[in-house]
Design a protein around this motif. Sequence first.
Motif, PDB file in Angstrom:
ATOM      1  N   ASN A 114     -39.866  32.423  12.752  1.00 53.13           N
ATOM      2  CA  ASN A 114     -38.798  33.389  13.259  1.00 53.13           C
ATOM      3  C   ASN A 114     -38.984  34.437  14.398  1.00 53.13           C
ATOM      4  OD1 ASN A 114     -36.733  32.264  11.690  1.00 53.13           O
ATOM      5  ND2 ASN A 114     -37.339  33.914   9.622  1.00 53.13           N
ATOM      6  N   VAL A 115     -40.481  34.147  14.752  1.00 50.58           N
ATOM      7  CA  VAL A 115     -40.877  35.221  15.704  1.00 50.58           C
ATOM      8  C   VAL A 115     -40.988  34.627  16.987  1.00 50.58           C
ATOM      9  CG1 VAL A 115     -42.762  36.927  16.258  1.00 50.58           C
ATOM     10  CG2 VAL A 115     -42.244  36.092  13.791  1.00 50.58           C
ATOM     11  N   PRO A 116     -40.087  35.360  17.971  1.00 47.90           N
ATOM     12  CA  PRO A 116     -40.078  34.816  19.501  1.00 47.90           C
ATOM     13  C   PRO A 116     -41.285  35.417  20.083  1.00 47.90           C
ATOM     14  CG  PRO A 116     -38.378  36.363  19.234  1.00 47.90           C
ATOM     15  CD  PRO A 116     -39.326  36.233  17.633  1.00 47.90           C
ATOM     16  N   PRO A 117     -41.643  34.761  21.342  1.00 51.20           N
ATOM     17  CA  PRO A 117     -42.639  35.679  21.922  1.00 51.20           C
ATOM     18  C   PRO A 117     -42.112  36.937  22.426  1.00 51.20           C
ATOM     19  CG  PRO A 117     -42.118  33.455  23.093  1.00 51.20           C
ATOM     20  CD  PRO A 117     -41.103  33.567  21.938  1.00 51.20           C
ATOM     21  N   VAL A 120     -38.833  38.518  24.422  1.00 51.76           N
ATOM     22  CA  VAL A 120     -38.044  37.458  24.261  1.00 51.76           C
ATOM     23  C   VAL A 120     -36.825  37.938  23.288  1.00 51.76           C
ATOM     24  CG1 VAL A 120     -37.087  35.052  23.961  1.00 51.76           C
ATOM     25  CG2 VAL A 120     -39.307  35.655  25.508  1.00 51.76           C
ATOM     26  N   ILE A 122     -34.605  36.819  20.701  1.00 51.56           N
ATOM     27  CA  ILE A 122     -33.787  35.846  19.905  1.00 51.56           C
ATOM     28  C   ILE A 122     -34.203  36.323  18.364  1.00 51.56           C
ATOM     29  CG2 ILE A 122     -34.066  33.466  19.120  1.00 51.56           C
ATOM     30  CD1 ILE A 122     -35.697  32.688  21.619  1.00 51.56           C
TER      31      ILE A 122
ATOM     32  N   ARG B 111     -38.640  38.768   7.523  1.00 52.83           N
ATOM     33  CA  ARG B 111     -37.993  37.387   8.250  1.00 52.83           C
ATOM     34  C   ARG B 111     -38.678  37.373   9.564  1.00 52.83           C
ATOM     35  NH1 ARG B 111     -32.427  35.803   8.936  1.00 52.83           N
ATOM     36  NH2 ARG B 111     -33.282  33.700   8.975  1.00 52.83           N
ATOM     37  N   SER B 112     -38.902  38.575  10.220  1.00 50.44           N
ATOM     38  CA  SER B 112     -39.427  38.533  11.782  1.00 50.44           C
ATOM     39  C   SER B 112     -40.757  39.105  11.780  1.00 50.44           C
ATOM     40  CB  SER B 112     -38.457  39.204  12.624  1.00 50.44           C
ATOM     41  OG  SER B 112     -38.432  40.322  12.458  1.00 50.44           O
ATOM     42  N   LEU B 113     -41.460  38.900  10.549  1.00 51.91           N
ATOM     43  CA  LEU B 113     -42.767  39.634  10.379  1.00 51.91           C
ATOM     44  C   LEU B 113     -42.938  40.976  11.129  1.00 51.91           C
ATOM     45  CD1 LEU B 113     -45.132  36.532  10.842  1.00 51.91           C
ATOM     46  CD2 LEU B 113     -44.326  37.823   8.452  1.00 51.91           C
ATOM     47  N   ARG B 115     -40.884  41.930  13.664  1.00 51.15           N
ATOM     48  CA  ARG B 115     -40.639  41.998  15.194  1.00 51.15           C
ATOM     49  C   ARG B 115     -39.134  43.159  15.278  1.00 51.15           C
ATOM     50  NH1 ARG B 115     -40.955  38.839  19.505  1.00 51.15           N
ATOM     51  NH2 ARG B 115     -39.357  39.570  21.343  1.00 51.15           N
ATOM     52  N   PHE B 116     -38.235  42.560  14.159  1.00 50.10           N
ATOM     53  CA  PHE B 116     -36.969  43.349  14.399  1.00 50.10           C
ATOM     54  C   PHE B 116     -36.890  44.314  13.111  1.00 50.10           C
ATOM     55  CE2 PHE B 116     -36.310  39.407  16.484  1.00 50.10           C
ATOM     56  CZ  PHE B 116     -35.725  40.040  17.904  1.00 50.10           C
TER      57      PHE B 116
END
Lengths: 354, 333
Positions: A114-117, A120, A122, B111-113, B115-116
Motif C-alpha cells: 500500500n506504500v507508493p514511492p 507519488v 496513491i 495500512r500505509s505504514l 505514509r498517510f
Amino acid sequence: MIEDFPMQQIINEDGEIVDADALNDISTEKVKSFYYKMLCARMLDKKCVNLQRQGKIGTYVPYEGQEAAQIGSAVALEEGDWIFPTYRDHAATLTFGHSMRNLLLNWRGRPEGNVPPEGVNIFPPGIPIASQLLHATGAAWAEKKHGSDRVSLVYFGDGATSEGDFHEALNFGSVFNIPTIFFNQNNGYAISVPMERQMKTKTIAQKGLAYDMDCLRIDGNDVLAVFAATKASVDRARANQGPTLIEAVTWRYGAHTTADDASKYRDQNESETRRETTDPLLRVQRYLQTQNTWNEDWLKTIEEEITDEIETAIAEMEAYPEPDLRQLFDYVYDRPTWTIQEQVNQHLAVQGEE
Amino acid sequence: MVSPAVNTKKMTMIEGVRNAMDEMLKENEDVIILGEDIGVNGGVFRATEGLHEKYGEDRIIDTPISESGIIGNSIGLAANGFRPIAEIQFLGFIYPGFNQLMTHATRLRQRSLGRFTVPVVVRAPYGAGVKAPEIHSDSVESLFTHMPGIKVVVPSNAYDAKGLLIASIDDPDPVMFLEPLRCYRSNRTEVPDGKYTIDIGRASVLKQGDDISVFTWGAMVMDTMKAIETLEEEQNMSCEVIDLRTLYPLDKETISASVQKTGRAAIIHEAPATGGVSNDVISLINDTSFLYLRAPIQRVTGFDTPVPVYSLEQEYLPSAAKIQAAIVNAVNF
C-alpha cells in the motif's frame, strides 16, 4: 436517456478512426506507449493469476480486459495529482508510478503493497465499496484550498453507484466545485449481479445530471477515447471548472477474484468473443497496423522486455525480508498506547521473539 | 495548573469548546471545521457561534447533511495537510459515518505504514437527560473505544473541554471528542486565556477519599458528585471520585493507584452495561489491583435497552439512589 449519452470512441473495434480530430492531438508514438503499458499490465495480470495458482500470492483480483480504462485515465494525470484506486486498479496504479514489486507485495499480504514511492500520491486501495470517493473529494478539496491546481481521480465500479458514499461524494464535489474526476469502470457485473439488477438506468453517466455535473460515457476499451476524455476533464478541473463523472464501459474477462467462478452467473463464451472483438489491445494493434507501426518483431521485443521486468519484480517480491512485528504494532498510532505496548511485551514474552 | 499571571474567565463547557477551536483556528490556518448548521447558524448548540464571521466560510464549512461525507472528506483533507474538526450534530446520527471511521480514519496510518495519517477530531454532543427527541440521546462511547486507531475523549467541564480539545486538535491521530450535552451549560469553571493542553489519557481526581474509588465520566460526573455529597454527610464515609476524561487509552496509573488505596471501586456510566467501558475499567483493576480489592467492583449503568424517549429517560439514567446503593454495597461488603 441512453441516446443522450452515446459511447464516445476515437478508434473503433476494428482499429478504424472514428474521430480524426481527436486523434490529431495524439501522436503515434504516444499510441505505441499506450499499447506498451497495456501489454505490460496484461502480462502482469496473467502472471499474477498464475502466481496465485502456485500459492505464491493470496487471493488475486484480475483486471484483464480493463487495461484501456485504467491506463488511458492514469496517463492523463500529472505529478502531484492524486489517485484513489479500488482493489482492481493496479494497472492504473502501476501506470501512475507504483512499483511493480510493491504491487506484488500487496497480493502477498504485505503492507508495503500500500506504500507508493515518495512523491507519488496513491491511496491504499478502497476496499469497502465506494468509500474512497469521499477521500478523493477531500484530498482534491485540500489542493484547491491550498491554491494549487492539482486534481484527484477516483476509480470505482458499476456496483459502487448503488452506495450512499457515491452520492455523498458527487454531491460534495458538485456543491464545493471540487477538482475530482469520478472515473467509473462499468464492467457490467458487481461480482455476480449484472448492471440491470444494480440500477434501472441504462447509463451510469446520467447519474451525474442529478448533481449538475459534467458527465459523459465513453468506450472504456478505447484507450484513446479514455485518455482524451480524462485529459479534457482534468484540464477543466485544473481550471476550477468542477468535477466530472466519466462512465467508461468495459468488461472483465475473468472472474471477480481468483476465488470466484464467473461461469456460475454468466456465459463465459462472451468473454472469449470479446477477446476477438472489443479487446483494448487488439484494436490498438489493428490501428497501428494501418499506420505500419506494429509488427510481430516489435511485439516480440517488447514482450521480452516486459517479461524481464516482471521476472525481476517477482524475484524482488520473493526475496523481500519477512514481515516485521513492528508493522503490526507501531503504526496504529503515532506512538503506541500503553495497551498496545503491553500487548507487544506479553506477546513477545510467550512467543520468545526478538 | 493555571499560573496566576494568566487571566481566567468563568465559562460554560460549550464556551470552553468554542474557545478551544477559536485558539486553534487563530494559531493554525490548516485547522478547519466541517459540519451541519455550524456556519451562519453557529451550530445547534452554538459551539461555533461567531467563528464563521471571524474565519469565513472557507474554514467554517456548512456541509450537506451527510455524516459519511463529513468524515470521509475530513479524511482526505487530513491526509493532504489539513487539521479538520468534524462536527456530528448528535452522536446518535454518526452511524452513517461509522464505516469511514472504522475502515479508514482509524487504520489509514497502519495500512500505509505511516505514509498517510488522519489528524481529524470528530466532535459530537451525546447523552440523555435533556428531553431530546428519539435517537438524540445515545451514549455509544464503547463503539469507538473498540476501534483500534482512535482515541476517545469525554470532558465534563469547561476547563477540561478546552485543554483536551486543543490537545485533540494537536494530536497526530484521529480523536473522538464526545461532549456530554447535559454539561454544556450546567456548570461554569475558570478557563485560562490562550492555549493550554491537558494530556489525552490522564484522568482527573475530582475529590480525594479513602473508602472507595468511584470512576465516571461525562454527564454522570455531576450526578455522581451530587449523590456522594449526600452519602458522605449521611453515612460518614469518604469517597474518591475520578473523572476518567479519556476512555481510550484509560489512565492506568491513576485508576490502579486509587483502587490500591481504597480497596473498593464503583463505575458509573449511562451507556448500556453490556460492552460498556466499565468492563475495561474492571479488567484494568483485575490486571493491576486484584489482591487489593476488599469488595466486588460495583457498576451503575444504563440498561441493555435503547435509550428511551424522554418520558422514560430518568428511569434509564443511573439515579442518585442507585449510585448511593452501589457505594454502600461495596463499602459494607
